[in-house]
Design a protein around this motif. Sequence first.
Motif, PDB file in Angstrom:
ATOM      1  N   ALA A 113       0.842  -1.204   0.000  1.00  0.00           N
ATOM      2  CA  ALA A 113       0.000   0.000   0.000  1.00  0.00           C
ATOM      3  C   ALA A 113       0.875   1.253   0.000  1.00  0.00           C
ATOM      4  O   ALA A 113       0.641   2.190  -0.782  1.00  0.00           O
ATOM      5  N   GLU A 114       1.894   1.267   0.846  1.00  0.00           N
ATOM      6  CA  GLU A 114       2.757   2.452   0.928  1.00  0.00           C
ATOM      7  C   GLU A 114       3.545   2.648  -0.365  1.00  0.00           C
ATOM      8  O   GLU A 114       3.774   3.770  -0.800  1.00  0.00           O
ATOM      9  N   LYS A 115       3.919   1.543  -0.980  1.00  0.00           N
ATOM     10  CA  LYS A 115       4.624   1.651  -2.264  1.00  0.00           C
ATOM     11  C   LYS A 115       3.686   2.223  -3.332  1.00  0.00           C
ATOM     12  O   LYS A 115       4.079   3.082  -4.117  1.00  0.00           O
ATOM     13  N   MET A 116       2.439   1.727  -3.352  1.00  0.00           N
ATOM     14  CA  MET A 116       1.480   2.243  -4.334  1.00  0.00           C
ATOM     15  C   MET A 116       1.148   3.717  -4.078  1.00  0.00           C
ATOM     16  O   MET A 116       0.816   4.455  -4.997  1.00  0.00           O
ATOM     17  N   ASN A 117       1.227   4.117  -2.804  1.00  0.00           N
ATOM     18  CA  ASN A 117       0.985   5.525  -2.447  1.00  0.00           C
ATOM     19  C   ASN A 117       2.170   6.418  -2.790  1.00  0.00           C
ATOM     20  O   ASN A 117       2.087   7.625  -2.588  1.00  0.00           O
ATOM     21  N   ASN A 118       3.268   5.820  -3.214  1.00  0.00           N
ATOM     22  CA  ASN A 118       4.513   6.558  -3.426  1.00  0.00           C
ATOM     23  C   ASN A 118       4.986   7.285  -2.176  1.00  0.00           C
ATOM     24  O   ASN A 118       5.613   8.332  -2.255  1.00  0.00           O
ATOM     25  N   SER A 119       4.654   6.741  -1.012  1.00  0.00           N
ATOM     26  CA  SER A 119       5.147   7.346   0.227  1.00  0.00           C
ATOM     27  C   SER A 119       6.525   6.738   0.523  1.00  0.00           C
ATOM     28  O   SER A 119       6.926   5.779  -0.134  1.00  0.00           O
ATOM     29  N   ASP A 120       7.231   7.282   1.479  1.00  0.00           N
ATOM     30  CA  ASP A 120       8.494   6.639   1.823  1.00  0.00           C
ATOM     31  C   ASP A 120       8.411   5.940   3.183  1.00  0.00           C
ATOM     32  O   ASP A 120       9.418   5.679   3.828  1.00  0.00           O
ATOM     33  N   ALA A 121       7.166   5.635   3.592  1.00  0.00           N
ATOM     34  CA  ALA A 121       6.997   4.869   4.834  1.00  0.00           C
ATOM     35  C   ALA A 121       7.402   3.422   4.585  1.00  0.00           C
ATOM     36  O   ALA A 121       7.271   2.908   3.477  1.00  0.00           O
ATOM     37  N   ASN A 142       8.983 -14.725  -0.301  1.00  0.00           N
ATOM     38  CA  ASN A 142       8.997 -14.854  -1.753  1.00  0.00           C
ATOM     39  C   ASN A 142       8.321 -13.666  -2.432  1.00  0.00           C
ATOM     40  O   ASN A 142       8.897 -12.995  -3.291  1.00  0.00           O
ATOM     41  N   ILE A 143       7.081 -13.396  -2.024  1.00  0.00           N
ATOM     42  CA  ILE A 143       6.319 -12.326  -2.686  1.00  0.00           C
ATOM     43  C   ILE A 143       6.962 -10.962  -2.435  1.00  0.00           C
ATOM     44  O   ILE A 143       7.093 -10.145  -3.348  1.00  0.00           O
ATOM     45  N   SER A 144       7.383 -10.712  -1.198  1.00  0.00           N
ATOM     46  CA  SER A 144       7.899  -9.373  -0.877  1.00  0.00           C
ATOM     47  C   SER A 144       9.226  -9.104  -1.590  1.00  0.00           C
ATOM     48  O   SER A 144       9.513  -7.967  -1.980  1.00  0.00           O
ATOM     49  N   ALA A 145      10.023 -10.170  -1.781  1.00  0.00           N
ATOM     50  CA  ALA A 145      11.274  -9.985  -2.529  1.00  0.00           C
ATOM     51  C   ALA A 145      10.964  -9.786  -4.014  1.00  0.00           C
ATOM     52  O   ALA A 145      11.520  -8.913  -4.670  1.00  0.00           O
ATOM     53  N   LEU A 146      10.019 -10.593  -4.523  1.00  0.00           N
ATOM     54  CA  LEU A 146       9.633 -10.489  -5.939  1.00  0.00           C
ATOM     55  C   LEU A 146       9.061  -9.111  -6.266  1.00  0.00           C
ATOM     56  O   LEU A 146       9.381  -8.523  -7.289  1.00  0.00           O
ATOM     57  N   TRP A 147       8.235  -8.597  -5.384  1.00  0.00           N
ATOM     58  CA  TRP A 147       7.563  -7.312  -5.623  1.00  0.00           C
ATOM     59  C   TRP A 147       8.359  -6.120  -5.097  1.00  0.00           C
ATOM     60  O   TRP A 147       7.890  -4.993  -5.158  1.00  0.00           O
ATOM     61  N   LYS A 148       9.524  -6.393  -4.512  1.00  0.00           N
ATOM     62  CA  LYS A 148      10.356  -5.308  -3.970  1.00  0.00           C
ATOM     63  C   LYS A 148       9.566  -4.400  -3.025  1.00  0.00           C
ATOM     64  O   LYS A 148       9.387  -3.210  -3.267  1.00  0.00           O
ATOM     65  N   VAL A 180      17.802 -16.922   0.343  1.00  0.00           N
ATOM     66  CA  VAL A 180      17.531 -17.616  -0.923  1.00  0.00           C
ATOM     67  C   VAL A 180      16.378 -16.968  -1.686  1.00  0.00           C
ATOM     68  O   VAL A 180      16.209 -17.196  -2.877  1.00  0.00           O
ATOM     69  N   PHE A 181      15.585 -16.163  -0.992  1.00  0.00           N
ATOM     70  CA  PHE A 181      14.504 -15.441  -1.684  1.00  0.00           C
ATOM     71  C   PHE A 181      15.000 -14.091  -2.224  1.00  0.00           C
ATOM     72  O   PHE A 181      14.256 -13.377  -2.884  1.00  0.00           O
ATOM     73  N   GLY A 182      16.212 -13.745  -1.876  1.00  0.00           N
ATOM     74  CA  GLY A 182      16.749 -12.465  -2.332  1.00  0.00           C
ATOM     75  C   GLY A 182      16.790 -11.404  -1.243  1.00  0.00           C
ATOM     76  O   GLY A 182      17.102 -10.248  -1.501  1.00  0.00           O
ATOM     77  N   TYR A 183      16.438 -11.781  -0.033  1.00  0.00           N
ATOM     78  CA  TYR A 183      16.531 -10.841   1.083  1.00  0.00           C
ATOM     79  C   TYR A 183      17.997 -10.571   1.423  1.00  0.00           C
ATOM     80  O   TYR A 183      18.825 -11.483   1.394  1.00  0.00           O
ATOM     81  N   GLU A 184      18.284  -9.340   1.776  1.00  0.00           N
ATOM     82  CA  GLU A 184      19.537  -9.074   2.454  1.00  0.00           C
ATOM     83  C   GLU A 184      19.293  -9.299   3.938  1.00  0.00           C
ATOM     84  O   GLU A 184      18.240  -8.933   4.467  1.00  0.00           O
ATOM     85  N   VAL A 185      20.249  -9.941   4.595  1.00  0.00           N
ATOM     86  CA  VAL A 185      20.086 -10.253   6.011  1.00  0.00           C
ATOM     87  C   VAL A 185      21.267  -9.663   6.785  1.00  0.00           C
ATOM     88  O   VAL A 185      22.422  -9.903   6.428  1.00  0.00           O
ATOM     89  N   SER A 186      20.957  -8.874   7.816  1.00  0.00           N
ATOM     90  CA  SER A 186      22.014  -8.347   8.682  1.00  0.00           C
ATOM     91  C   SER A 186      21.928  -9.051  10.024  1.00  0.00           C
ATOM     92  O   SER A 186      20.893  -9.002  10.685  1.00  0.00           O
ATOM     93  N   VAL A 187      22.995  -9.733  10.384  1.00  0.00           N
ATOM     94  CA  VAL A 187      23.026 -10.456  11.658  1.00  0.00           C
ATOM     95  C   VAL A 187      23.740  -9.583  12.688  1.00  0.00           C
ATOM     96  O   VAL A 187      24.845  -9.096  12.438  1.00  0.00           O
ATOM     97  N   GLU A 210      15.667   2.364  -1.169  1.00  0.00           N
ATOM     98  CA  GLU A 210      15.731   1.414  -2.290  1.00  0.00           C
ATOM     99  C   GLU A 210      14.426   0.653  -2.510  1.00  0.00           C
ATOM    100  O   GLU A 210      14.257  -0.024  -3.518  1.00  0.00           O
ATOM    101  N   LYS A 211      13.513   0.728  -1.544  1.00  0.00           N
ATOM    102  CA  LYS A 211      12.242  -0.001  -1.629  1.00  0.00           C
ATOM    103  C   LYS A 211      12.463  -1.491  -1.865  1.00  0.00           C
ATOM    104  O   LYS A 211      11.996  -2.078  -2.844  1.00  0.00           O
TER     105      LYS A 211
END
Lengths: 282, 336
Positions: A113-121, A142-148, A180-187, A210-211
């Motif tokens: 929703a925030e991405k579609m709103n072009n907000s930076d939240a 999977n979906i969140s990485a695919l849809w950025k 493996v889904f494309g997430y960056e992970v900070s430990v 970077e969204k």
Amino acid sequence: MCVIRHTEESLLELFSKGLLRGTVHTCIGQEACAVGVISALDKKKDILFSNHRGHGHYLTYSDDVHGLIAEIMGREEGVCGGVGGSQHIHKNNYYSNGIQGAGVPIVAGIALAEKMNNSDAISVAFIGDGTFGEGVIYETFNISALWKLPMLVVVEHNQYAQSTPSYDQHAGVLHERAKVFGYEVSVVDGMDLEEVYLTAKRVIDNVRKEKIPHMLFLNTYRFAPHSKGDDFRSKQEIDRNKKRDPLSLVRDKIGKEIFDNINEDALSRVNDVVAKLMGAKH
Amino acid sequence: MKTYLASLNNAMHEIMDSFENVVVIGEDIRDPYGGAFKVTKGLSKKYPNRVLNTPISESSIVGIGTGLALQGYRPIVEIMFGDFITLAVDQVLNSAAKFGLMYGDNVNVPLIIRTPMGGGRGYGPTHSQSIEKMFFGMPGVKVISPSLAHEPGGLLKDSIINEDQVIIFVEYKNIYNNKLMLEGDGGSLHRYEVVDDKDNKVIYVDNFLECKPDIIIITYGGLSADVLRIMSDLVEEEINVRAIFPSTISEMITPDTLMPLVPVEHGIIVAETGAGNYGWGAEVMASLFEQGFVKDNSKVRRLSSQENIIPASQAMEKEVLLGYEDIMSTIMELMS
């Protein structure tokens, strides 16, 4: 952090006196996770979704000690009128719910929703290591990485799901899974407030800019039981972890005198709230 | 004359045209495929950014719908087959439906989940069920199911305009390509509509005007095709049948809408496509008795499909599912 610690301890005391119903999941030992991450968010616009162990998150977000304790005591003046209790809390952009992992796709929907709103939240999901047993989180990685989607998944790896240790229920290395889904992970060392905050700040700025989704994986430990009568960890193990109490680490950094002042203020604030709620004069 | 499917597809286009905050999410819903049953056909061409194909992740996409709804969007999630909604029940029960009730007055989750139920098309045990009853009695959830005598697209539009809670919108896949029986379209049948105080659009259909009905049939969704056919066929026999099709099937029909039940000459049939135990028909029956509309047990019949899985083979599927012959023979039994 001190307000969280004293609030949680008061809740445990109220519970042991039979003054609270249901269950209370405290985050004693994990305070640096809540404070480090949420202090790095923009509370006006970012949206948080917490879990069954959310008191620390809520207090950092809202500073509403009275609303939280009253809610858990089942009072009408509680933040959700006593309906939600410990695990089901909402205020402004803050939500929590008691189903493991269920908030993760909702956070993805909020990010969409925030991405579609072009907000930076951005939106943030808090999960634990136990939540890695739930399937819906992988659907959503999977979906969140695919849809950025501009979302942050914060993992508080406290090494136990109720009484079952992480190594008894998870194969492989947990912090590798989202990659493996494309997430960056900070430990990150979740006991060290400064490290949590600085990493969270950098990561959150990046998600906002970077969204893209990101996972912040915090190694931590809870000193108190999950709830009641379910703690079979050895005293040695708990004591060993207590040597890295996030509050002590902060005290070592800022000095005993400053820390003690803050701590006493926090204690008296919490005591006042509890006394008021109990109807006591002081 | 419009089909059930065309009505829904047209409504989806009109909804997306009128409401910029509507987002449609589901598996294989974009063009050129346009959804397994084509309800979303043509949408992604016109609104490419608001029609989202998803992976096969029912739980996650319902959760994403909930998140969108919390932020002021009006998501419509398509679950390809009703059978697959089991994968998302937690998201409906423990999140979407609860938020509006447990977080206080300022939180709403206006989420529409469209899904086709029912058999009759040979899809077999996991693609033919009518399992909407698992959402009955779930606080914060309304289940709507159009019959052929409703304007299905109209009900969908009403859901967008009027509702601020979770709607499970149950389409019946056996009637997607049937013609609607709207005003003036019914041949010898007469149709009228009553809207009750819970926005339940109840359609009454009579096969004779101004006659005391011999038989009243209360049903919903896909069985409307069989019932309407029976009613036409019984004109010649001069058996007066009144059908009552509610649109909201998760809420009890109010006494006002049941008034046309009185008087009825020979009997009342309550029929549903799903397995009957602990089902919709049981609740309707209980309500008929509680509200005093029925005093004589011998005049009421509850019909449903068998308590069994739904086989793929046409003959075996027909055996399990309630249909024309069972309803017709029950009418004849009550008339005798």
